[in-house]
Structure formats: structure tokens, C-alpha cells
Design an enzyme around this catalytic site. Structure first.
Site, mmCIF file in Angstrom:
data_model
loop_
_atom_site.group_PDB
_atom_site.id
_atom_site.type_symbol
_atom_site.label_atom_id
_atom_site.label_comp_id
_atom_site.label_asym_id
_atom_site.label_seq_id
_atom_site.Cartn_x
_atom_site.Cartn_y
_atom_site.Cartn_z
ATOM 1 N N MET A 1 0.802 -1.200 -0.002
ATOM 2 C CA MET A 1 -0.004 -0.052 -0.127
ATOM 3 C C MET A 1 0.911 1.351 0.072
ATOM 4 O O MET A 1 2.046 1.205 0.352
ATOM 5 C CB MET A 1 -0.797 0.114 1.301
ATOM 6 C CG MET A 1 -1.722 -0.976 1.371
ATOM 7 S SD MET A 1 -2.866 -1.132 2.804
ATOM 8 C CE MET A 1 -3.913 -2.308 2.559
ATOM 9 N N ALA A 67 6.389 -3.614 2.658
ATOM 10 C CA ALA A 67 5.084 -3.567 1.920
ATOM 11 C C ALA A 67 5.227 -3.239 0.401
ATOM 12 O O ALA A 67 6.070 -4.091 -0.258
ATOM 13 C CB ALA A 67 4.042 -2.594 2.486
ATOM 14 N N SER A 68 4.462 -2.330 0.049
ATOM 15 C CA SER A 68 4.393 -2.070 -1.747
ATOM 16 C C SER A 68 5.728 -1.753 -2.219
ATOM 17 O O SER A 68 5.829 -1.622 -3.586
ATOM 18 C CB SER A 68 3.540 -1.103 -1.909
ATOM 19 O OG SER A 68 2.301 -1.828 -1.899
ATOM 20 N N VAL A 69 6.645 -1.442 -1.342
ATOM 21 C CA VAL A 69 8.238 -1.160 -2.240
ATOM 22 C C VAL A 69 8.400 -2.590 -3.172
ATOM 23 O O VAL A 69 9.000 -2.458 -3.995
ATOM 24 C CB VAL A 69 9.382 -1.197 -1.013
ATOM 25 C CG1 VAL A 69 10.667 -1.450 -1.603
ATOM 26 C CG2 VAL A 69 9.151 0.207 -0.251
#
Length: 343
Positions: A1, A67-69
Site C-alpha cells: 500500500m 510492503a509495496s516497495v
């Protein structure tokens, strides 16, 4: 996210490091701040606790969830398969899916998924979420131990727009990319990323750990700025294409150096991934394919936001400066990254 906080690109690295350190201390960061210029480390400092119950202080050697890395790593894995001729940017994904996920439009391509224009329904629709610490998984976390296991969670969501019609940030699209990559290569997705991205980048401390197999060097993710509750029941037991990566700030610095010198995929492929495709006004950034870009500069950004996770790593190709802030709380990184004028 992702976080919707608007953040400006780096200034002089020494000044930037000093300001980040001051804000990390003032805001009670639990995590790591890392600033580098090429191979030179300008600042590497840890704050707070990696494990509150055991009173283990955070260190720069701890791995943090990001996360969205991870979406940038998924995009690079896809790019490596394209370079080998095993996928095409404009290939429809239906031939790889077969009879799975019948609600995904047959016209959806690899490129649609990469730049968030597929229009597929999202199992984790950020626009409809309440608190980041809500329980949002529709399957027990322990079931989600392989990308194939996500299929029942992805399946019920119908197409919401025409493929290619508009940008809509989509987590399911990156799980679908991981599924496509895994099936095309015949290799589990975490191993595929390790072989094609982490290895070439020299990221020896990075991977997709299982949350039910804790290790001493993995910082525990916490739902609140204080308190004992962790994120273990909020996230899949093992991540996929949209998140679940754990890494160190030093490994992320190595990543950017490898990316921008063509050691992961050729520079022509990198240029395609970082080509600005959309202006995302509520993020104050532009989006390419798996990578964010600052407005008005060529700064490259990867960031992630989830229960017990907040992380941002940004690289300026012109100066070689990389700034990374990792936190093992849901909102800990953002006050550190916010410029004084944004307050």
C-alpha cells in the site's frame, strides 16, 4: 500500500540527513534512517525497538517489512522475463491464467497490470479501506503461503473498468503479475525474485520471510505506536507480488546502485519501467510501471504502507543520493519524511 503524504525530493544529502535525524528523534521513530551518495554512507541510524517484548533495540542491521516497495521488484522480475523472450509487454495474461480468474477480462495485458490500468477488481481496494490496521484478508493468513494460494481471494472480484481506460492503484494486479511470472518460469515467485533481482543487486539480506518463522534480525511489525499487538494476523504468512518483502536500508541503497547501472536488467528495460505514465495528484507523484517518480524531477521512489509497516526509499539518478526511512509501525515513517513546510 502507499501513503498519500506529499513529500519533496532530497536536498543536499548532509542537510537532508540532519533534518531526517532530527525529525526521527522528535517523532519517536521506531525504525531506520539511511542516507547515501553513491557508495558513501552519509547517515545510517536506528531508533526505537525492533522487538518490544524482548526489549531489543532497532539496529541498522535489522530487516524491516516494506510492503509495496516490493512492487518494483515484481516489475523487474517481469522485465527480466520479457528480456528473455518468455513474456511480452503487450501479451494478454489469459493464456497463462487458463481457466483461473474468469472475471479478469481476456484483454488484460502484462503492461496493463504493471501500470495499474488493467481495470480488474482488487482484493485489497485502498480507496474502500478504513483504518490500515483493519483485518482485510478474506482467507486465514496462514493459508497464503504461495502465490497460487491467493487465487480464491482474487477470484470473486469482477472487472471494474475497461483495460487501459484509467489508472487505479491495484494490489491484485501485482499478485497476478507474480502468478504469471511463477507459472511462466516454473519457479516459486520468491525464488524467482531472489535469482533475478536480489542476487544481481547484491541484496544478501533481503527476501520474503514467513511471518510464522521469526528470526532475530527481523523487526516485529506493530499496529500502534505503543503497545504489544503485532501485525502477524493482518498480513499473508508469506508475501507475493504486491508486498511481503523484508530488507535492510543498506540493501535498498545497493538496489538503487544496481538498478541504475543496468546490473539487474538492461538500462533500456529500466527506462521503460520508470517512464512516467500517469500523474497521481492525491499522491503528489507520477507513476511508471512498478515505480513512482517525483513531480518535476527524475527522483525515483518506492514506498509501502500496511499494518505495522511504513517505508520509503527514494533515489536521485542525477546526484546518486538515496534516502530511505523504514519503520515497524503503520505510520512511523511519514512524519519523518514530511518536510517542515508540509506541517
Amino acid at each position: 500500500m502507499t501513503s498519500a503524504a506529499h513529500r519533496r525530493p532530497t536536498n543536499a544529502p548532509e542537510d537532508r540527513a540532519s533534518a531526517l535525524h532530527a525529525r526521527a528523534e522528535a517523532t519517536g521513530l521506531s525504525g531506520v534512517v539511511h542516507v547515501s551518495r553513491g557508495d558513501e554512507v552519509v547517515l545510517a541510524r536506528a531508533y526505537g525497538w525492533a522487538d518490544r517484548a524482548r526489549r531489543v533495540p532497532a539496529s541498522v542491521e535489522h530487516r524491516f517489512g516494506v510492503a509495496s516497495v516490493a512492487k518494483g521488484f515484481t516489475a523487474l522480475t517481469i522485465a527480466s522475463l520479457v528480456e528473455e523472450g518468455r513474456l511480452g509487454w503487450d501479451d494478454p495474461v489469459r493464456p497463462v491464467l487458463g481457466g483461473d480468474l474468469p472475471l479478469v477480462d481476456d484483454r488484460v495485458t502484462v503492461d496493463h497490470l504493471l501500470d495499474h490500468t488493467s481495470g480488474i477488481g482488487d482484493y485489497l481496494d485502498e480507496s474502500a479501506l478504513g483504518s490500515i490496521t483493519d483485518h482485510v484478508l478474506t482467507l486465514p493468513p496462514h493459508v497464503l503461503d504461495d502465490t497460487e494460494a491467493y487465487l480464491p481471494m482474487l477470484a470473486p472480484h469482477p472487472q471494474v473498468s475497461e483495460p487501459g481506460e484509467r489508472f487505479a492503484y491495484n494490489n491484485a494486479g501485482y499478485v497476478l503479475l507474480a502468478l504469471v511470472a511463477q507459472r511462466v518460469a516454473g519457479v516459486p515467485f520468491p525464488d524467482l525474485v531472489a535469482d533475478r533481482v536480489l542476487g544481481p543487486a547484491g541484496m544478501t539480506r533481503t527476501g520474503y520471510p514467513r511471518s510464522d518463522e521469526p528470526t532475530a534480525d527481523l523487526a516485529v511489525g506493530y499496529l500502534d505506536e505503543e503497545g504489544p499487538r503485532t501485525n502477524v494476523l493482518h498480513l499473508p504468512v508469506r508475501g507475493s507480488g504486491d508486498g511481503g518483502l523484508a530488507t535492510t536500508a543498506a540493501d535498498l541503497a545497493a538496489f538503487w546502485r544496481a538498478l541504475t547501472t543496468g546490473r539487474i536488467v538492461p538500462l533500456a528495460a529500466v527506462e521503460r519501467l520508470v517512464e512516467p505514465r500517469h500523474v497521481v495528484e492525491d499522491e503528489g507523484m507520477r507513476y511508471g510501471r512498478g515505480f513512482w517518480l517525483a513531480l518535476g524531477t527524475d527522483e525515483l521512489v518506492l514506498e509501502g504502507y500496511d499494518a505495522g509497516v511504513s517505508a520509503r526509499t527514494a533515489h536521485d539518478p542525477a546526484t546518486g543520493v538515496t534516502v530511505t526511512v523504514l519503520a515497524n509501525t503503520s505510520d512511523g515513517a511519514w512524519p519523518v519524511l514530511r518536510e517542515p513546510a508540509d506541517d
